[in-house]
Write an enzyme that holds these catalytic residues in place. Structure first.
Site, PDB file in Angstrom:
ATOM      1  N   CYS A  37       0.830  -1.200   0.000  1.00 22.98           N
ATOM      2  CA  CYS A  37       0.000   0.000   0.000  1.00 22.98           C
ATOM      3  C   CYS A  37       0.873   1.262   0.000  1.00 22.98           C
ATOM      4  O   CYS A  37       1.523   1.553  -0.995  1.00 22.98           O
ATOM      5  CB  CYS A  37      -0.968  -0.043   1.181  1.00 22.98           C
ATOM      6  SG  CYS A  37      -2.356   1.104   1.027  1.00 22.98           S
ATOM      7  N   HIS A  48      -3.629  -5.476  -0.069  1.00 19.95           N
ATOM      8  CA  HIS A  48      -3.227  -5.972   1.250  1.00 19.95           C
ATOM      9  C   HIS A  48      -3.238  -7.499   1.271  1.00 19.95           C
ATOM     10  O   HIS A  48      -4.281  -8.108   1.532  1.00 19.95           O
ATOM     11  CB  HIS A  48      -4.169  -5.432   2.329  1.00 19.95           C
ATOM     12  CG  HIS A  48      -3.976  -3.987   2.632  1.00 19.95           C
ATOM     13  ND1 HIS A  48      -3.153  -3.539   3.638  1.00 19.95           N
ATOM     14  CD2 HIS A  48      -4.477  -2.876   2.031  1.00 19.95           C
ATOM     15  CE1 HIS A  48      -3.164  -2.217   3.662  1.00 19.95           C
ATOM     16  NE2 HIS A  48      -3.958  -1.795   2.694  1.00 19.95           N
ATOM     17  N   GLU A  77      -2.181  -9.375   3.514  1.00 20.68           N
ATOM     18  CA  GLU A  77      -2.468  -9.862   4.868  1.00 20.68           C
ATOM     19  C   GLU A  77      -3.965  -9.910   5.145  1.00 20.68           C
ATOM     20  O   GLU A  77      -4.396 -10.451   6.169  1.00 20.68           O
ATOM     21  CB  GLU A  77      -1.770  -8.979   5.908  1.00 20.68           C
ATOM     22  CG  GLU A  77      -2.475  -7.686   6.266  1.00 20.68           C
ATOM     23  CD  GLU A  77      -2.371  -6.609   5.203  1.00 20.68           C
ATOM     24  OE1 GLU A  77      -3.037  -5.569   5.340  1.00 20.68           O
ATOM     25  OE2 GLU A  77      -1.619  -6.806   4.222  1.00 20.68           O
TER      26      GLU A  77
END
Length: 442
Positions: free
Chosen positions: A299, A393, A395
């Site tokens: 990001c 993202h 994650e």
């Protein structure tokens, strides 16, 4: 291998390396069936472009200015609201009902001490805008309602407004400065010059750690430094669960002064405009040019990498915020296969500009299937570097786990670099967990 064998393997991988899990409660929380209901207080969302939307208040009864943005996430409102990338923003949820499963405890899990269960220590957005707020909730992990949670964190909310109309407006004219006004303030429409623009402040400095700290210092994996621009907790958790030894550094820390102590550098997500911290960009340029160990940016970190490599960034009209953004892989690397589409979680207003010719030594890694924006960059084999940047993202938290194995790829690359300077027996990487994560994403 049969699907019946693969399914348990995939599920175990998600538990070990992906989704957070909580122990099953020993008793039912009676508050899941009842909640402290707020008094009926008028509220309004005023936009700088002249539109006003009237509803009722929940959460805190103070008024807040911010940048009005929307998220298409259907679930995981607690993760979105605690994501530091939403700092200073009035968050409009397109999902029609928010709050029906309450809010869990934010206490760290036993296996990841020092890392909050949600994405930061508290709510990061300035205010919340929903069509219908659920003041009563039902979930075995919940300890309070979204109203109680927002009130405790001094964050106002407004319910009963047409979020579809607001979203359509923001898509057409772009993200807009706004004010979420409560009570007597609801009738006052601010003048244009009164609206606060959060991008004028150093939001990264607000959400970054103030002092370096370590996680999993006794681990057997590679030693990784994170430049914290507002890191989500699940980034830290994803590295620690792969047994990496993690040092979290403030956003303006000069990594070059200590880089020889580490096997890899990680650049986190964060709020705002990447060009607001050009001093950090210049330091990362020096790192890229002089250091030959793996670097991974997510990001904001991805945008910092792009600027450091000589690329340009720009402000998007309304950004990409949600858990359903498809990206096309243009190159293969580790678990990522060129030509495959991955569904990703995203939250950003800025992006790297797509140009016909990338700087020497770099190539586009991913591209957004909806708007063709750059979703990833990668160093070329000819450069001799091991650098990845992704706008999305991997994650998740919340969102899909399609690209979560990229953490395994990165930690393994750091381990390989570390192993080149020590006996292999001195470095331990959880290869079983890595294989399980790869199977889960297949």
């Amino acid at each position: 291998m049969s699907s019946s064998i693969l399914r348990p393997l995939a599920n175990s991988a998600k538990t070990a390396l992906g989704r957070r899990t909580l122990a099953t409660p020993t008793s039912v929380n009676p508050s899941m069936f009842q909640s402290v209901l707020p008094p009926t207080i008028p509220a309004a969302l005023h936009l700088k472009t002249g539109e006003s939307y009237y509803g009722t208040n929940f959460g805190s009864t103070n008024s807040k200015y911010g940048e009005t943005v929307f998220s298409t996430s259907i679930t995981s409102y607690t993760d979105s609201m605690t994501d530091p990338s939403y700092r200073g923003q009035l968050l409009v949820f397109t999902s029609p009902m928010i709050g029906n499963y309450g809010v869990p405890s934010n206490a760290p899990l036993p296996e990841t001490p020092g890392i909050p269960f949600l994405e930061s220590d508290g709510i990061q957005c300035a205010g919340v805008v929903v069509s219908d707020v659920a003041l009563k909730y039902s979930h075995y992990q919940a300890i309070e309602s979204i109203h109680e949670w927002c009130a405790r964190h001094n964050v106002p909310g407004i319910s009963g407004v047409d979020t579809r109309a607001i979203t359509t407006l923001l898509r057409d004219q772009g993200t807009t400065l706004g004010r979420l006004a409560v009570g007597d303030d609801a009738q006052y429409v601010p003048k244009a010059e009164e609206y606060w623009d959060p991008s004028k402040d150093n939001l990264i400095a607000e959400v970054s750690t103030k002092q370096p700290y370590e996680l999993n210092p006794n681990g057997k994996g590679p030693k990784i430094a994170i430049l914290d621009f507002g890191s989500k907790a699940n980034i830290l958790r994803s590295l620690v669960k792969r047994d990496a030894r993690v040092t979290v550094l403030p956003w303006d820390f000069d990594f070059n002064a200590v880089r020889d102590q580490y096997d890899g550098l990680f650049l986190s997500n964060g709020p705002g405009d990447p060009t607001s911290i050009m001093e950090t960009v210049h330091r990362v340029t020096k790192t890229i040019n002089e250091w030959n160990k793996p670097i991974f940016g997510i990001c904001m970190g991805h945008q910092i990498l792009g600027l450091a490599a000589g690329m340009e960034t720009y402000r998007m009209t309304f950004g990409n915020r949600g858990h359903n953004q498809p990206v096309l892989a243009l190159a293969s690397s580790g678990s990522i296969k060129a030509g495959r589409v991955y569904v990703t979680s995203q939250n950003h207003q800025y992006a790297i500009k797509l140009t016909e010719d990338f700087p020497e030594g770099w190539a586009p890694f991913f591209i957004n299937c909806n708007d063709s924006s750059v979703e990833g960059i990668i160093s070329t084999p000819e450069s001799g570097k091991h650098i990845w940047g992704v706008q999305f993202h991997p994650e998740s938290a919340g969102g899909p786990l399609d690209t979560h194995p990229m953490f395994t790829d990165y930690v393994q690359a750091c381990a390989d670099k570390s192993a080149s300077g020590m006996a292999t027996s001195e470095l331990k990487v959880d290869t079983h967990a890595a294989a399980a994560a790869a199977a889960a994403s297949a």
